[in-house]
Each structure stands twice: as structure tokens, then as C-alpha cells.
Design a protein around this motif. Sequence first.
Motif, PDB file in Angstrom:
ATOM      1  N   TRP A 155       3.948 -92.505  12.165  1.00 41.17           N
ATOM      2  CA  TRP A 155       3.433 -91.198  12.607  1.00 41.17           C
ATOM      3  C   TRP A 155       3.411 -90.172  11.477  1.00 41.17           C
ATOM      4  CZ3 TRP A 155       7.141 -90.697  17.432  1.00 41.17           C
ATOM      5  CH2 TRP A 155       6.845 -91.730  18.329  1.00 41.17           C
TER       6      TRP A 155
ATOM      7  N   PHE B 189       5.499 -87.167  12.196  1.00 47.93           N
ATOM      8  CA  PHE B 189       5.255 -86.603  13.533  1.00 47.93           C
ATOM      9  C   PHE B 189       5.282 -85.082  13.533  1.00 47.93           C
ATOM     10  CE2 PHE B 189       6.452 -87.162  18.329  1.00 47.93           C
ATOM     11  CZ  PHE B 189       5.164 -87.493  18.656  1.00 47.93           C
TER      12      PHE B 189
ATOM     13  N   TRP C  30       5.731 -96.737  23.203  1.00 46.64           N
ATOM     14  CA  TRP C  30       6.150 -95.470  22.594  1.00 46.64           C
ATOM     15  C   TRP C  30       5.373 -95.209  21.298  1.00 46.64           C
ATOM     16  CZ3 TRP C  30       8.816 -93.009  26.189  1.00 46.64           C
ATOM     17  CH2 TRP C  30       9.616 -93.738  27.069  1.00 46.64           C
ATOM     18  N   ASN C  31       4.051 -95.201  21.425  1.00 43.92           N
ATOM     19  CA  ASN C  31       3.203 -94.961  20.258  1.00 43.92           C
ATOM     20  C   ASN C  31       1.934 -94.256  20.714  1.00 43.92           C
ATOM     21  OD1 ASN C  31       2.531 -95.137  17.502  1.00 43.92           O
ATOM     22  ND2 ASN C  31       1.249 -96.916  17.902  1.00 43.92           N
ATOM     23  N   PRO C  32       2.012 -92.937  20.963  1.00 42.61           N
ATOM     24  CA  PRO C  32       0.836 -92.223  21.458  1.00 42.61           C
ATOM     25  C   PRO C  32      -0.330 -92.352  20.469  1.00 42.61           C
ATOM     26  CG  PRO C  32       2.795 -90.812  21.502  1.00 42.61           C
ATOM     27  CD  PRO C  32       3.161 -92.052  20.750  1.00 42.61           C
TER      28      PRO C  32
ATOM     29  N   THR D 113      -0.165 -93.209  26.073  1.00 36.74           N
ATOM     30  CA  THR D 113       0.673 -94.266  25.514  1.00 36.74           C
ATOM     31  C   THR D 113       1.274 -95.105  26.632  1.00 36.74           C
ATOM     32  OG1 THR D 113       2.889 -94.482  24.504  1.00 36.74           O
ATOM     33  CG2 THR D 113       2.238 -92.294  25.108  1.00 36.74           C
TER      34      THR D 113
ATOM     35  N   GLU E 217       4.694 -97.171  27.855  1.00 34.95           N
ATOM     36  CA  GLU E 217       6.124 -97.021  27.574  1.00 34.95           C
ATOM     37  C   GLU E 217       6.938 -98.082  28.298  1.00 34.95           C
ATOM     38  OE1 GLU E 217       5.246 -95.141  25.484  1.00 34.95           O
ATOM     39  OE2 GLU E 217       5.431 -93.003  25.856  1.00 34.95           O
TER      40      GLU E 217
ATOM     41  N   LEU F 100      12.468 -94.564  24.429  1.00 32.57           N
ATOM     42  CA  LEU F 100      11.800 -93.931  23.282  1.00 32.57           C
ATOM     43  C   LEU F 100      12.775 -93.993  22.104  1.00 32.57           C
ATOM     44  CD1 LEU F 100       9.693 -92.148  21.799  1.00 32.57           C
ATOM     45  CD2 LEU F 100      10.618 -90.177  22.996  1.00 32.57           C
TER      46      LEU F 100
ATOM     47  N   HIS G 183      12.718 -86.600  20.040  1.00 31.91           N
ATOM     48  CA  HIS G 183      11.733 -85.743  19.375  1.00 31.91           C
ATOM     49  C   HIS G 183      12.052 -84.268  19.579  1.00 31.91           C
ATOM     50  CE1 HIS G 183       7.463 -83.976  19.272  1.00 31.91           C
ATOM     51  NE2 HIS G 183       7.980 -83.959  18.075  1.00 31.91           N
TER      52      HIS G 183
ATOM     53  N   GLU H 298       4.508 -79.276  24.495  1.00 32.74           N
ATOM     54  CA  GLU H 298       3.632 -80.427  24.742  1.00 32.74           C
ATOM     55  C   GLU H 298       3.698 -80.762  26.225  1.00 32.74           C
ATOM     56  OE1 GLU H 298       4.776 -83.986  22.427  1.00 32.74           O
ATOM     57  OE2 GLU H 298       6.773 -83.636  23.179  1.00 32.74           O
TER      58      GLU H 298
ATOM     59  N   PHE I 259       3.230 -83.384  29.427  1.00 29.83           N
ATOM     60  CA  PHE I 259       3.283 -84.790  29.820  1.00 29.83           C
ATOM     61  C   PHE I 259       2.637 -84.943  31.196  1.00 29.83           C
ATOM     62  CE2 PHE I 259       7.578 -85.742  27.495  1.00 29.83           C
ATOM     63  CZ  PHE I 259       6.906 -85.827  26.285  1.00 29.83           C
TER      64      PHE I 259
ATOM     65  N   TRP J 248      13.695 -88.512  31.578  1.00 30.72           N
ATOM     66  CA  TRP J 248      13.800 -87.795  30.312  1.00 30.72           C
ATOM     67  C   TRP J 248      15.137 -87.091  30.205  1.00 30.72           C
ATOM     68  CZ3 TRP J 248      10.463 -88.309  26.360  1.00 30.72           C
ATOM     69  CH2 TRP J 248       9.189 -88.829  26.643  1.00 30.72           C
TER      70      TRP J 248
ATOM     71  N   HIS K 145      13.808 -84.313  23.104  1.00 31.13           N
ATOM     72  CA  HIS K 145      13.790 -85.134  24.316  1.00 31.13           C
ATOM     73  C   HIS K 145      13.682 -86.614  23.996  1.00 31.13           C
ATOM     74  CE1 HIS K 145       9.209 -84.092  24.414  1.00 31.13           C
ATOM     75  NE2 HIS K 145       9.525 -84.826  23.393  1.00 31.13           N
TER      76      HIS K 145
ATOM     77  N   LEU L 118       1.792 -92.981  30.136  1.00 29.97           N
ATOM     78  CA  LEU L 118       2.080 -91.559  29.977  1.00 29.97           C
ATOM     79  C   LEU L 118       0.971 -90.924  29.146  1.00 29.97           C
ATOM     80  CD1 LEU L 118       4.146 -89.117  30.062  1.00 29.97           C
ATOM     81  CD2 LEU L 118       4.977 -89.964  27.861  1.00 29.97           C
TER      82      LEU L 118
ATOM     83  N   VAL M 139       0.340 -87.831  26.781  1.00 28.58           N
ATOM     84  CA  VAL M 139       0.929 -86.733  26.010  1.00 28.58           C
ATOM     85  C   VAL M 139      -0.234 -85.862  25.540  1.00 28.58           C
ATOM     86  CG1 VAL M 139       2.374 -86.107  24.041  1.00 28.58           C
ATOM     87  CG2 VAL M 139       2.787 -88.260  25.242  1.00 28.58           C
TER      88      VAL M 139
END
Length: 330
Positions: free
Chosen positions: A63, A66, A221-223, A237, A239, A243, A247, A253, A255, A264, A294, A304, A306
Motif C-alpha cells: 500500500w 497507506f 484485507w487488501n482494498p 475488499t 475479508e 486485519l 490503521h 473513512e 465502511f 471492529w 482500528h 466490505l 471502504v
Amino acid sequence: MNVAVKATSSSNRTGYKSFELGSFKFSRDEYFVYIEWRSKKGRMTHYMSADAFLRAMMRDVAWGFFYYQVNFDHVFGTNNLYGRVQMFAGSYNETFKAQGLDLIETFETPQIMATFQAILADWTNAGFDPFAAPAETTTDWLGKKHGNNDTAINRQRQVSKRMVGLPGDTPIRTDANGYPVNRAFADVDQSQPEIHAEKGYEGRVHGFNLFAHLSRSDVTWNPSVTSVCKQSLFCPTSEEYILPIKHGNDRVEWFIQLSDQILWDVEDKATGRPRAKVVMKAGDVAAMPADIRHQGYSPKRSMLLVWENVNPRIAEMHATGEIPPYPIKF
Ligand code: PHB
Ligand code: FE
């Protein structure tokens, strides 16, 4: 840019190389990764299970560090300053910080990237895919060094310019282009919408089956950016399990839980103090504030969405208090 990575040429008794960046030292053995640094009170060593470390390192590398903060766990992580990157140990852990056991150092992005890529490449054994759900990879992360898995770790995140399926953009996933339907999503309808664009709007009016797209994701876990509309990015992504990072955001952001359920843990970004537990069921929508970190837990593979804001001023607007850390004042 050519950057030198400081690695000990001779490997340790388990076959893995050790690495150095700034005042930080990294080494691993059969089960664990060891991160060493010098704090105000002397030398510190932090350890993590090698599989958790490799899964976190994989995301940080893939990322490009990120949005702002990636915590590998409650102690170690990176802050993206977008051009430079801070690496820290204990700096966002209330207890470490209060005891003076923390350290934070800043590096040029290419230098820390090259070091992290070298660690990931050397410490990932053949057969272990740090992007895959535990049930879909092997336990090859453990043991003495045996081979590597460059194909898995050099996988590129998919980014659409406008939208999946538009001519010249990210293709719609099919069996033929290497994306079979995941075992958990065998019941997901695979039909695509019919698009009848008005004359002159061909190539501008578009749609695709997002559920089918996600049912064919080979990673967790890779948007990926599947559509871009001005400063609004849809990054859905799939899941499963945990995760691999916590982050810490520099913007709000959103969800949208598209299927199944994710739990979460939400903590204060600066201290790690617990702030909330959020149970998101299919159809639930949540705004994650800009002042938290989170980590998600997905008991079954789930989908999910994002939703990211890439307004170039947004991080600064939050940092200066120009806008509150949450989207709506009730
Ligand atoms: C996040 O930190 O917001 C995040 C990261 C990866 C995901 C989902 C959410 O797959
Ligand atoms: Fe996040």
C-alpha cells in the motif's frame, strides 16, 4: 532511486538475514521477529509472531505506507508523511511513551521501502502467502528459511482509473483471467448488468457486478480502487480472519458492510486506549473518525466497501482542527 539496504550478509543459524534501518534492528528465527531500538532508558527488544509481522509488512509495502498510520501491533509501526515515512516503536502506546521507552525516526520513502521489501522477501518462505486467509495458505511462515515466494509478495494491488470493466481499465474478473469464485461465495450471482448507453455516452455510462467482482478476490484485507469519481474512491475488499494492521487514519473513512459480519476494535490513535467495539452486519454503514485506529475481525469471508476521500487538503484540514474528526455533529 538506488538505495542501499543494510543487511548482515551472513544469515543466522535459522538461515534468515538481519537488517538495520536508522537505529532499528530486525531479525527473525523459526517463530518470531525481533525489533530492537535504543530508548532513553536503554536497549529495547520487541517480539512478534513472524506470521503476524509478515502479514502486516505485506500491507505496508503493497500500500506504499497507506493513509497515515500503520501499526503492526500495539508497539511497532509507520506513519506516512507522503514523501517521507516515520518508523516508530512505542510512540503511540501510552505506557511505553510515559516510561520513555519509545523511539521514532524519519526516513525518505525509497529507503524505508527498499528495506521493508528486502525483509519481506528474505523472511517469506516458499508456500506462505501473507495476503491469503490462513485457511488458504500454508504454515510455511514458520521454521528455518526455506525458499521464497516472490510471486505472492510482488502482487500488485488493482487500481481502476475510472471503473472496473470500462475499456482500457481494470478488467472484469473471470475464471479465464485467473480469478475463480472463492469457496465462501459460491452462491453469489455472477451475471453482469446490461448497459444501454444513449448515443454519444458510450464508454461514459457503465456498471458492473461488484458482488461478483469481490466473490473472485484471491486476497484478504487488501482494498482495491474499483471506481473513481472526483475525490471519492470506492475501495471494496474481501475479508477473512484478522486485519493484519491497526490503521490510524488521518481522515474520516466510511465502511459499508456488504455481506456477512466484521467486528471492529476502535482505539484512540495517540494512546491506544480502547474507544469502541463496533459490530457491523450486512447492510450496516459506519464512519470511522479521523482520530482513531482500528482493527477488524471477520469470522467468515465477508465483503466490505471502504470509501476514501482523497481531497489533497483533507489530512491538513483535520490536523489543524479546521474540520472535526467526525463527519456529522449531532
Ligand atoms: C482500514 O484500515 O480501514 C482497512 C484496511 C484494510 C481493509 C479494510 C479496512 O481490508
Ligand atoms: Fe482505516
